[in-house]
Write a protein that holds these residues in place. Structure first.
Motif, PDB file in Angstrom:
ATOM      1  N   CYS A  49      -2.379  -7.227  17.806  1.00 18.75           N
ATOM      2  CA  CYS A  49      -3.450  -8.131  17.372  1.00 18.75           C
ATOM      3  C   CYS A  49      -2.881  -9.487  16.968  1.00 18.75           C
ATOM      4  O   CYS A  49      -2.015  -9.559  16.092  1.00 18.75           O
ATOM      5  N   PRO A  50      -3.354 -10.581  17.582  1.00 17.38           N
ATOM      6  CA  PRO A  50      -2.789 -11.899  17.290  1.00 17.38           C
ATOM      7  C   PRO A  50      -3.372 -12.554  16.043  1.00 17.38           C
ATOM      8  O   PRO A  50      -2.884 -13.595  15.607  1.00 17.38           O
ATOM      9  N   THR A  51      -4.416 -11.943  15.440  1.00 21.00           N
ATOM     10  CA  THR A  51      -5.131 -12.612  14.349  1.00 21.00           C
ATOM     11  C   THR A  51      -5.064 -11.885  13.012  1.00 21.00           C
ATOM     12  O   THR A  51      -5.722 -12.300  12.063  1.00 21.00           O
ATOM     13  N   LEU A  52      -4.301 -10.771  12.935  1.00 17.10           N
ATOM     14  CA  LEU A  52      -4.221  -9.952  11.720  1.00 17.10           C
ATOM     15  C   LEU A  52      -5.539  -9.254  11.407  1.00 17.10           C
ATOM     16  O   LEU A  52      -5.801  -8.899  10.256  1.00 17.10           O
ATOM     17  N   ALA A  53      -6.379  -9.031  12.414  1.00 19.15           N
ATOM     18  CA  ALA A  53      -7.631  -8.312  12.175  1.00 19.15           C
ATOM     19  C   ALA A  53      -7.407  -6.806  12.102  1.00 19.15           C
ATOM     20  O   ALA A  53      -8.115  -6.110  11.367  1.00 19.15           O
ATOM     21  N   LYS A  54      -6.440  -6.283  12.865  1.00 23.39           N
ATOM     22  CA  LYS A  54      -6.128  -4.851  12.799  1.00 23.39           C
ATOM     23  C   LYS A  54      -5.504  -4.535  11.442  1.00 23.39           C
ATOM     24  O   LYS A  54      -4.554  -5.186  11.021  1.00 23.39           O
ATOM     25  N   THR A  55      -6.035  -3.522  10.797  1.00 24.19           N
ATOM     26  CA  THR A  55      -5.488  -3.129   9.500  1.00 24.19           C
ATOM     27  C   THR A  55      -4.370  -2.121   9.760  1.00 24.19           C
ATOM     28  O   THR A  55      -4.542  -0.914   9.597  1.00 24.19           O
ATOM     29  N   THR A  56      -3.225  -2.640  10.146  1.00 21.00           N
ATOM     30  CA  THR A  56      -2.093  -1.826  10.568  1.00 21.00           C
ATOM     31  C   THR A  56      -1.218  -1.431   9.376  1.00 21.00           C
ATOM     32  O   THR A  56      -1.382  -1.916   8.259  1.00 21.00           O
ATOM     33  N   MET A  57      -0.262  -0.539   9.639  1.00 20.46           N
ATOM     34  CA  MET A  57       0.586  -0.031   8.558  1.00 20.46           C
ATOM     35  C   MET A  57       1.477  -1.116   7.951  1.00 20.46           C
ATOM     36  O   MET A  57       1.778  -1.075   6.758  1.00 20.46           O
ATOM     37  N   ASP A  58       1.916  -2.078   8.761  1.00 23.91           N
ATOM     38  CA  ASP A  58       2.760  -3.140   8.212  1.00 23.91           C
ATOM     39  C   ASP A  58       2.003  -3.979   7.188  1.00 23.91           C
ATOM     40  O   ASP A  58       2.595  -4.475   6.219  1.00 23.91           O
ATOM     41  N   LEU A  59       0.698  -4.126   7.389  1.00 21.70           N
ATOM     42  CA  LEU A  59      -0.125  -4.929   6.484  1.00 21.70           C
ATOM     43  C   LEU A  59      -0.613  -4.147   5.272  1.00 21.70           C
ATOM     44  O   LEU A  59      -1.162  -4.749   4.344  1.00 21.70           O
ATOM     45  N   THR A  60      -0.430  -2.846   5.281  1.00 21.67           N
ATOM     46  CA  THR A  60      -0.985  -2.024   4.196  1.00 21.67           C
ATOM     47  C   THR A  60       0.094  -1.192   3.513  1.00 21.67           C
ATOM     48  O   THR A  60       0.656  -1.590   2.503  1.00 21.67           O
ATOM     49  N   TYR A  61       0.402  -0.025   4.067  1.00 20.78           N
ATOM     50  CA  TYR A  61       1.349   0.869   3.415  1.00 20.78           C
ATOM     51  C   TYR A  61       2.754   0.271   3.316  1.00 20.78           C
ATOM     52  O   TYR A  61       3.430   0.423   2.298  1.00 20.78           O
ATOM     53  N   VAL A  62       3.238  -0.385   4.377  1.00 23.01           N
ATOM     54  CA  VAL A  62       4.566  -0.991   4.302  1.00 23.01           C
ATOM     55  C   VAL A  62       4.580  -2.083   3.241  1.00 23.01           C
ATOM     56  O   VAL A  62       5.508  -2.175   2.423  1.00 23.01           O
ATOM     57  N   ALA A  63       3.541  -2.915   3.244  1.00 23.63           N
ATOM     58  CA  ALA A  63       3.445  -3.969   2.232  1.00 23.63           C
ATOM     59  C   ALA A  63       3.425  -3.377   0.834  1.00 23.63           C
ATOM     60  O   ALA A  63       4.094  -3.879  -0.084  1.00 23.63           O
ATOM     61  N   ALA A  64       2.673  -2.283   0.652  1.00 26.96           N
ATOM     62  CA  ALA A  64       2.610  -1.630  -0.656  1.00 26.96           C
ATOM     63  C   ALA A  64       3.968  -1.073  -1.057  1.00 26.96           C
ATOM     64  O   ALA A  64       4.368  -1.141  -2.230  1.00 26.96           O
ATOM     65  N   ALA A  65       4.690  -0.499  -0.089  1.00 30.73           N
ATOM     66  CA  ALA A  65       6.020   0.039  -0.377  1.00 30.73           C
ATOM     67  C   ALA A  65       6.963  -1.068  -0.845  1.00 30.73           C
ATOM     68  O   ALA A  65       7.707  -0.901  -1.823  1.00 30.73           O
ATOM     69  N   LEU A  66       6.934  -2.201  -0.164  1.00 27.15           N
ATOM     70  CA  LEU A  66       7.801  -3.309  -0.541  1.00 27.15           C
ATOM     71  C   LEU A  66       7.434  -3.851  -1.921  1.00 27.15           C
ATOM     72  O   LEU A  66       8.305  -4.191  -2.729  1.00 27.15           O
ATOM     73  N   GLN A  67       6.147  -3.936  -2.182  1.00 28.26           N
ATOM     74  CA  GLN A  67       5.695  -4.403  -3.493  1.00 28.26           C
ATOM     75  C   GLN A  67       6.163  -3.485  -4.612  1.00 28.26           C
ATOM     76  O   GLN A  67       6.403  -3.923  -5.742  1.00 28.26           O
ATOM     77  N   ALA A  68       6.311  -2.189  -4.286  1.00 29.81           N
ATOM     78  CA  ALA A  68       6.732  -1.205  -5.292  1.00 29.81           C
ATOM     79  C   ALA A  68       8.257  -1.106  -5.400  1.00 29.81           C
ATOM     80  O   ALA A  68       8.768  -0.260  -6.143  1.00 29.81           O
ATOM     81  N   GLY A  69       8.967  -1.930  -4.647  1.00 26.40           N
ATOM     82  CA  GLY A  69      10.411  -1.961  -4.776  1.00 26.40           C
ATOM     83  C   GLY A  69      11.190  -1.307  -3.660  1.00 26.40           C
ATOM     84  O   GLY A  69      12.434  -1.289  -3.690  1.00 26.40           O
TER      85      GLY A  69
END
Length: 526
Positions: free
Chosen positions: A227-247
């Motif tokens: 997806c070129p527009t970030l419309a897909k709610t993919t794992m990199d935008l959700t769970y991976v991002a959450a994992a990084l935020q948690a350290g």
């Protein structure tokens, strides 16, 4: 781990010992990593591919692991990462781009395609989030049933916020008419993990459950090519991002090539070797942790396990059931070209958002489904005349609850399987007949259903290879227990499609993530 794990040179040893290492950032790996990191564990994630597209620009600190989506004549060379062929006497791997998007496996009568990158298969799937019926869990141990997984499905829903498309494109009406002409029931419109807005022509910026900004869907139809527009709610935008935020820490373009158990004299736990593709030298690195979660995708997880047991002797107690219960989820594709009825613009709208559900009988358990899919025309470097021709062409994608009795083996380097249509000939024949009836209703100039194998028998293509490290009650009927922990190897877990004990006949992603949510909660003692 045996030092002769592979031929590469160990270039560096990670100084830190982590609580857990997670291999893969798809539906299972990212969910596991996020919840364990949020629970206070020190987590190290590995992903063989890069950060793709705008997600990398927004979330990846290291510019060296960012890549633009393959687009245009020059960019399209990055569509292919590697091709593994294991057929008869032929066994070889063609490595095209270490930072390519797709990996292809070619077996005797089966071809599989999988995505590569931070977010795993979520980057290139059709976004469908669906839960199997209660009967699906008949194949699981008593500890796992629909009620047990219900709260974990809810956690997945809360993270991905899936919903049906609010503005149905014209291709949906075309599919409805074709299904009606073919004598089918009314199509189902499933939940899709996409950020929807009020109008595709006027995209909006929204903040997702992980606090990451997305842009609502513009109906470009490029879902399966990124997806070129970030419309897909993919794992990199959700769970991976959450994992990084948690350290948690993430190493992208880091391909794990071997895993093994550490002896008590070295502190126990697990070790892995990986190649850091950023340096371009192919040197190996080593990392250690108390626990290890394999979520590299079905075939890559199985290859790591087989190699550890049979080649490196670094996981010697793996069950002999490894490789059993393999299934292609009865995947089948049909292409129809130049439709003379119904279809006028296959590229508009989400890639796929409607399917016909066919039960075993009446309102009984699902047998298979057949869905429509548009062609991602705007993402392909094609002449305008070809674009116009393909605008009235489309795909039917089907899958079903097959017998799931296939087997994968290992020849010391490559996975091997004889799985083909004879795994469950009745269901493949039924699916093919249904797909033929629906595609004929479009009245195309040309229709193509499934693929010949080139060896006298018809083959199949699958984007959902499942099983081989299935959940069971004991080592005689599975590789992992209901928690996803490998029999005989405490602290070693599997969290991807390889742990399916049977095919669901629907897209498997939501259940993979829900099982990972549950496994992480159990690992944390919840």
């Amino acid at each position: 781990m045996v030092e002769a794990v592979s031929r590469g040179i160990v270039d560096a040893v990670d100084a830190d010992r982590f609580d857990v290492m997670v291999v893969g950032t798809g539906f299972g790996g990212s969910a596991t990593a996020a919840r364990l990191a949020e629970g206070g564990m020190r987590v190290l994630m590995f992903e063989r591919g890069p950060w793709w597209g705008p997600a990398g620009e927004q979330l990846a600190r290291d510019r060296g692991v960012r890549r633009s989506w393959p687009r245009g004549v020059v960019g399209s060379r990055k569509f292919v990462r590697n091709v593994r062929v294991a057929r008869g006497r032929v066994a070889r791997e063609l490595s095209v781009n270490h930072d390519g998007l797709f990996e292809v496996h070619r077996f005797e009568r089966l071809v599989t395609v999988a995505g590569s990158g931070v977010g795993g298969g979520s980057l290139v799937y059709t976004n469908i989030q669906a839960e199997p019926g209660p009967d699906f869990f008949d194949a699981f141990p008593a500890e796992l049933d629909a009620a047990e997984l219900a709260p974990h499905y809810q956690r997945v829903r809360a993270m991905l916020r899936p919903a049906p498309v609010p503005q149905r494109p014209a291709k949906n009406r075309a599919f409805e008419r074709a299904v009606d002409e073919a004598g089918g029931a009314r199509p189902t419109y499933p939940d899709l993990a996409i950020a929807w807005g009020k109008d595709p022509a006027h995209p909006q910026r929204v903040v997702n459950a992980a606090g990451v900004t997305q842009t609502t869907c513009i109906h470009c139809g490029e879902c399966v090519l990124g997806c070129p527009t970030l419309a897909k709610t993919t794992m990199d935008l959700t769970y991976v991002a959450a994992a990084l935020q948690a350290g948690a820490q993430l190493r992208a373009l880091a391909e794990v090539v071997a895993v093994g158990e550490l002896p008590a004299a070295r502190g126990g736990g697990y070790e892995l070797r990986y190649i850091d593709h950023r340096d371009g030298e192919g040197r190996q690195h080593r990392a250690v942790a108390d626990k290890l979660v394999l979520a590299a995708g079905t075939l890559n997880t199985l290859r790591l396990l087989f190699a550890a047991r049979d080649r490196h002797r670094s996981l010697t107690r793996l069950p002999m059931t490894l490789g059993h219960g393999f299934s292609p989820n009865a995947d089948l594709g049909a292409l129809f070209v130049a439709a003379r009825a119904h279809l006028h613009d296959s590229g508009a709208g989400p890639s796929s958002n409607a399917y016909l559900r066919v039960p075993e009988h009446g309102d009984g358990p699902l047998r298979y489904l057949v869905g429509e899919a548009g062609l991602p025309l705007s993402a392909l470097p094609l002449p305008k005349i070809v674009q116009r021709l393909l605008g009235t062409s489309g795909l039917l994608l089907a899958m079903g609850a097959d017998a799931s009795t296939g087997a994968l083996g290992f020849d010391g380097e490559f996975l091997r399987t004889e799985v083909g249509r004879d795994l469950d000939p009745e269901i493949f024949e039924a699916i093919e007949s249904e797909a033929a009836r629906i595609s004929a209703a479009y009245r195309p100039r040309l229709a193509w259903i499934n693929a010949p194998s080139g060896r006298g028998k018809r083959g199949i293509a699958s984007v959902h290879p499942l099983g081989g490290a299935g959940i069971g009650s004991h080592p005689g009927d599975g590789v992992v227990d209901h928690r996803g922990e490998v029999f005989g190897h405490p602290g070693l877990f599997v969290a991807d499609g390889s742990l399916y004990p049977r095919a669901p006949g629907i897209p498997p992603s939501m259940t993979i993530a829900a099982l990972a949510e549950r496994q992480a909660a159990l690992m944390l003692g919840g």
